[in-house]
Design a protein around this motif. Structure first.
Motif, PDB file in Angstrom:
ATOM      1  N   LEU A  53      37.119  25.584  29.385  1.00 47.64           N
ATOM      2  CA  LEU A  53      37.469  26.481  30.484  1.00 47.64           C
ATOM      3  C   LEU A  53      38.154  27.705  29.895  1.00 47.64           C
ATOM      4  N   LEU A  54      37.560  28.866  30.086  1.00 47.27           N
ATOM      5  CA  LEU A  54      38.109  30.108  29.544  1.00 47.27           C
ATOM      6  C   LEU A  54      39.058  30.781  30.511  1.00 47.27           C
ATOM      7  N   GLN A  55      38.631  30.898  31.758  1.00 43.65           N
ATOM      8  CA  GLN A  55      39.446  31.499  32.808  1.00 43.65           C
ATOM      9  C   GLN A  55      39.275  30.674  34.075  1.00 43.65           C
ATOM     10  N   ASP A  56      40.368  30.232  34.638  1.00 41.48           N
ATOM     11  CA  ASP A  56      40.281  29.478  35.887  1.00 41.48           C
ATOM     12  C   ASP A  56      39.816  30.367  37.029  1.00 41.48           C
ATOM     13  N   SER A  57      40.168  31.655  36.948  1.00 44.05           N
ATOM     14  CA  SER A  57      39.693  32.601  37.964  1.00 44.05           C
ATOM     15  C   SER A  57      39.702  34.011  37.400  1.00 44.05           C
ATOM     16  N   VAL A  58      38.565  34.691  37.535  1.00 42.28           N
ATOM     17  CA  VAL A  58      38.521  36.132  37.268  1.00 42.28           C
ATOM     18  C   VAL A  58      38.491  36.901  38.577  1.00 42.28           C
ATOM     19  N   GLY A  59      38.615  36.186  39.701  1.00 39.84           N
ATOM     20  CA  GLY A  59      38.705  36.824  41.000  1.00 39.84           C
ATOM     21  C   GLY A  59      37.388  37.174  41.651  1.00 39.84           C
ATOM     22  N   VAL A  60      36.296  37.131  40.871  1.00 39.55           N
ATOM     23  CA  VAL A  60      34.966  37.503  41.349  1.00 39.55           C
ATOM     24  C   VAL A  60      33.991  36.423  40.901  1.00 39.55           C
ATOM     25  N   THR A 109      39.755  45.512  46.728  1.00 36.87           N
ATOM     26  CA  THR A 109      39.475  44.432  45.778  1.00 36.87           C
ATOM     27  C   THR A 109      38.202  44.752  44.995  1.00 36.87           C
ATOM     28  N   ALA A 110      38.118  44.179  43.804  1.00 30.76           N
ATOM     29  CA  ALA A 110      36.975  44.411  42.926  1.00 30.76           C
ATOM     30  C   ALA A 110      35.858  43.425  43.230  1.00 30.76           C
ATOM     31  N   HIS A 111      34.638  43.845  42.985  1.00 24.67           N
ATOM     32  CA  HIS A 111      33.479  42.961  43.101  1.00 24.67           C
ATOM     33  C   HIS A 111      32.692  42.910  41.795  1.00 24.67           C
ATOM     34  N   SER A 112      33.280  43.453  40.749  1.00 27.32           N
ATOM     35  CA  SER A 112      32.705  43.398  39.420  1.00 27.32           C
ATOM     36  C   SER A 112      33.838  43.296  38.411  1.00 27.32           C
ATOM     37  N   VAL A 113      33.536  42.689  37.260  1.00 27.89           N
ATOM     38  CA  VAL A 113      34.542  42.436  36.224  1.00 27.89           C
ATOM     39  C   VAL A 113      33.912  42.698  34.863  1.00 27.89           C
ATOM     40  N   GLU A 114      34.693  43.272  33.951  1.00 25.48           N
ATOM     41  CA  GLU A 114      34.332  43.330  32.540  1.00 25.48           C
ATOM     42  C   GLU A 114      35.144  42.267  31.813  1.00 25.48           C
ATOM     43  N   TYR A 115      34.433  41.310  31.193  1.00 25.38           N
ATOM     44  CA  TYR A 115      35.088  40.209  30.470  1.00 25.38           C
ATOM     45  C   TYR A 115      34.960  40.460  28.978  1.00 25.38           C
ATOM     46  N   VAL A 117      35.027  39.111  25.427  1.00 24.29           N
ATOM     47  CA  VAL A 117      34.851  37.793  24.827  1.00 24.29           C
ATOM     48  C   VAL A 117      35.901  37.531  23.750  1.00 24.29           C
ATOM     49  N   ALA A 118      36.145  38.511  22.883  1.00 24.88           N
ATOM     50  CA  ALA A 118      37.030  38.302  21.739  1.00 24.88           C
ATOM     51  C   ALA A 118      38.462  38.009  22.164  1.00 24.88           C
ATOM     52  N   SER A 119      38.969  38.748  23.156  1.00 25.08           N
ATOM     53  CA  SER A 119      40.357  38.578  23.581  1.00 25.08           C
ATOM     54  C   SER A 119      40.509  37.621  24.757  1.00 25.08           C
ATOM     55  N   ASN A 120      39.397  37.208  25.343  1.00 22.68           N
ATOM     56  CA  ASN A 120      39.419  36.355  26.534  1.00 22.68           C
ATOM     57  C   ASN A 120      40.271  36.983  27.626  1.00 22.68           C
ATOM     58  N   THR A 121      40.019  38.270  27.889  1.00 23.78           N
ATOM     59  CA  THR A 121      40.693  38.989  28.965  1.00 23.78           C
ATOM     60  C   THR A 121      39.642  39.637  29.849  1.00 23.78           C
ATOM     61  N   PHE A 122      40.076  40.100  31.010  1.00 24.92           N
ATOM     62  CA  PHE A 122      39.135  40.758  31.910  1.00 24.92           C
ATOM     63  C   PHE A 122      39.844  41.861  32.673  1.00 24.92           C
ATOM     64  N   ARG A 123      39.036  42.775  33.197  1.00 20.87           N
ATOM     65  CA  ARG A 123      39.583  43.857  34.027  1.00 20.87           C
ATOM     66  C   ARG A 123      38.639  44.134  35.180  1.00 20.87           C
ATOM     67  N   ALA A 124      39.206  44.688  36.250  1.00 17.07           N
ATOM     68  CA  ALA A 124      38.448  44.991  37.455  1.00 17.07           C
ATOM     69  C   ALA A 124      37.579  46.226  37.257  1.00 17.07           C
ATOM     70  N   LEU A 125      36.362  46.172  37.795  1.00 12.47           N
ATOM     71  CA  LEU A 125      35.456  47.314  37.817  1.00 12.47           C
ATOM     72  C   LEU A 125      35.111  47.657  39.264  1.00 12.47           C
ATOM     73  N   SER A 126      34.608  48.872  39.462  1.00 11.97           N
ATOM     74  CA  SER A 126      34.326  49.360  40.819  1.00 11.97           C
ATOM     75  C   SER A 126      32.834  49.518  41.050  1.00 11.97           C
ATOM     76  N   ILE A 127      32.303  48.789  41.996  1.00 16.93           N
ATOM     77  CA  ILE A 127      30.960  49.075  42.505  1.00 16.93           C
ATOM     78  C   ILE A 127      31.103  49.513  43.953  1.00 16.93           C
ATOM     79  N   PHE A 128      30.238  50.435  44.372  1.00 11.09           N
ATOM     80  CA  PHE A 128      30.435  51.072  45.676  1.00 11.09           C
ATOM     81  C   PHE A 128      29.550  50.462  46.751  1.00 11.09           C
ATOM     82  N   THR A 129      28.238  50.469  46.547  1.00 10.24           N
ATOM     83  CA  THR A 129      27.334  49.896  47.539  1.00 10.24           C
ATOM     84  C   THR A 129      26.968  48.464  47.152  1.00 10.24           C
TER      85      THR A 129
END
Length: 594
Positions: A53-60, A109-115, A117-129
């Protein structure tokens, strides 16, 4: 929720950082030619592996996933269900889309994420439609080109670059093409993208679309700014579905197109059907919502003959009605069909094989050693909201190189327990040889709770196949040069020099080249693996960086690799290249071919 969330547990997988060995390339090496190979070694028992298990939740929820050459995975869901579980960080603008079905007054809220791999971190991205049930491919420059969706997003084209570092995270995000001629000619919901030798893509099918089109558009070429009919799609669907047809670029330059239970070889340049293939097996449907999966099996060096396609799983036609009318969840299919799509045989036929267990909504991922991983999905029901009852927890390895008549399937018994992933799950191969698995939401909205059957999954897991087990450490190659820290540029038919080390060398050493996939709805679009021509030589001495002393290296080898000869074999762009010792791969390096 913060913009980048860190996971603090230690990983047991191969490091994505560059090796610390102070070794350089090939000058002054004493070489002994030992091998030339385009095959892989005999199979051994390998029912191992592990889940992490890498991330229990990335929110998306990861309905769609694509690995880019910066070793970051872009994942996204849809926008029309309301708020996700990932709030934009302070200062980030909210999404104000007055045409949004769920939140026309604004969505923070975000509906896309950039994960990463090396750092096992993520950040929110913006999609519009809305990107619901869409498709995509990676352009030659490494940009993710995403097409279609639903509602206000059904004709949109969106671009996501491979962000270069932490400094540009504030500005590196999705952009959207707003109007003609930069949007699609038709609305594409559940369509398929296939990257072409010119670096663009053909986009086929989708709900109510028995046709295709090309992207990018060119004002001086009318064929790129309109839709073109494909009668085969109409002939294979009686309800105007045309959902995610399986499409593969053959080494002959034509497209293999599979819809429902049949396939054709299609010359997309002339619009002609080159060959019609027979019905697969008993005629059970394999595309969504019956949700089988398909791969183009590994191509041999500069292959123009003998390419094969594998189609696995799905659900009987009667299952759709049974589930819709509440009559239970019939068993999924256990069969796979394999067929040669190029060659001299005027009447190629399907070879039908049996999987160890039924599977619908499974994902098929090509592994660096040429094997196929089958993961995710259910043993019953169909794809759709609340339309399956039993998760299939058992990963399966398929070995396409084993002889006909042998059991090419092997159930894996990995350590750990996976999350239950069915409808709207996805999986992609990573450069370290693991498979990233995410998503699953068989509900109209995000639904959680102990009493919920298959709650919405916001987590990310890694499946490590058997070749990453510690028992294989001595046979695991390590590429020393070029460094994995930056992509290497190569030309068609050119030479790539690799220096690698391996403590225990197999009699067969291969080099493979893998195109990362855009995965959604049980189909890894644009997935492609080639075995490359290679000569392996013993490196008896390795000079130390900076000159001076020489370093004895009994376990060091040089590989002279010939790249694919044409764009038909390998469309231009970024690929992962692996050294494979027997069946044990190294971690990959990124190569840009153009």
């Amino acid at each position: 929720m913060s913009q980048a969330l860190k996971h603090t547990t230690h990983h047991k997988h191969l490091s994505l950082a560059a090796t610390t060995m102070d070794l350089i390339g090939f000058p002054h090496l004493v070489l002994l030619i030992l091998a030339c190979s385009g095959a892989i070694a005999p199979a051994t028992s390998s029912s191992g592996g592990s889940w992490e298990l890498l991330q229990d939740s990335v929110g998306v929820s990861a309905m769609h996933m694509q690995l880019l050459h910066n070793d970051r995975v872009i994942l996204f869901d849809r926008t029309n269900f309301g708020a996700s579980n990932l709030t934009f960080p302070p200062g980030h603008p909210c999404r104000n889309n007055t045409r949004d079905q769920a939140l026309p007054g604004g969505d923070c809220t975000a509906h896309s994420v950039e994960y990463d791999v090396a750092s096992n971190t993520f950040r929110a991205l913006s999609i519009f439609t809305d990107t619901w049930c869409s498709s995509g491919y990676v352009a030659p420059d490494g940009t993710l080109v995403q097409t279609g969706g639903w509602g206000d997003g059904i004709r949109k084209v969106r671009l996501m670059p491979a962000c270069s570092g932490s400094a540009d995270v504030a500005t590196c995000d999705w952009s959207e093409k707003p109007t003609d001629p930069d949007v699609l000619a038709a609305g594409r919901w559940y369509a398929t993208n296939q990257k072409l030798p010119d670096g663009g893509a053909i986009i086929l099918g989708g709900r109510d679309q028995p046709n295709y089109e090309f992207y990018p558009k060119a004002a001086d070429d009318p064929t790129t700014t309109t839709t073109l009919p494909l009668q085969f799609l109409s002939d294979t669907s009686s309800n105007s579905m045309y959902l995610y047809p399986f499409v593969h670029l053959s080494p002959g330059g034509n497209l293999f197109v599979f819809s429902n239970n049949r396939a054709i070889l299609f010359d997309y340049k002339s619009g002609a059907v080159v060959r019609a293939f027979p019905t697969l097996g008993d005629g059970a449907p394999r595309n969504n919502p019956n949700a089988g999966s398909s791969v183009l099996l590994p191509l041999k060096p500069n292959a123009t003959e003998g390419a094969e396609v594998l189609v696995c799983g799905g659900a009987p036609a009667s299952s759709n009605d049974a589930v819709a009318k509440g009559r239970g969840f019939p068993p999924a299919l256990t069969t796979c069909g394999r067929i040669k799509i190029t060659g001299d045989d005027p009447n190629p036929s399907w070879v039908v094989e049996e999987m160890p267990s039924p599977r619908v909504m499974g994902d098929m991922i090509l592994l660096p050693n040429g094997e196929v991983l089958i993961v995710n999905g259910a043993t019953d029901g169909v794809a759709g909201w609340d339309s399956a009852n039993t998760f299939n927890p058992t990963p399966v390895i398929y070995r396409p190189d084993l002889p006909v008549g042998t059991n090419r399937f092997e159930e894996q018994r990995p350590m750990g327990t996976p999350r239950q992933r069915t409808y709207h799950a996805s999986a992609v191969l990573l450069r370290d040889g693991r498979v990233l698995v995410g998503g699953s939401n068989p509900h109209q909205f995000y639904v959680f709770g102990d009493g919920v059957k298959f709650p919405t999954e916001l987590s990310l897991e890694a499946f490590s196949p058997y070749y990453l087990d510690a028992s294989n450490d001595e046979r695991r190659p390590s590429i020393v040069d070029p460094s994995p820290s930056s992509p290497v540029s190569v030309g068609y038919g050119g030479q790539l020099a690799l220096l690698f080390r391996v403590p225990v060398r197999d009699t067969v050493v291969s080099v493979t080249m893998v195109a990362p996939s855009f995965t959604t709805h049980s189909f890894a679009q644009n997935q492609r693996l080639l075995f490359l021509e290679v000569q392996v030589s013993k490196a008896q001495k390795l000079p130390v960086v900076g000159g001076g002393a020489v370093l004895p290296a009994d376990d060091a080898y040089a590989a002279s690799v010939t790249m694919p000869a044409s764009k038909v074999l390998a469309p231009p762009g970024y690929y992962m290249v692996f050294v494979v010792n027997g069946r044990i791969p190294s971690q990959g390096i990124w190569v840009h071919i153009q």
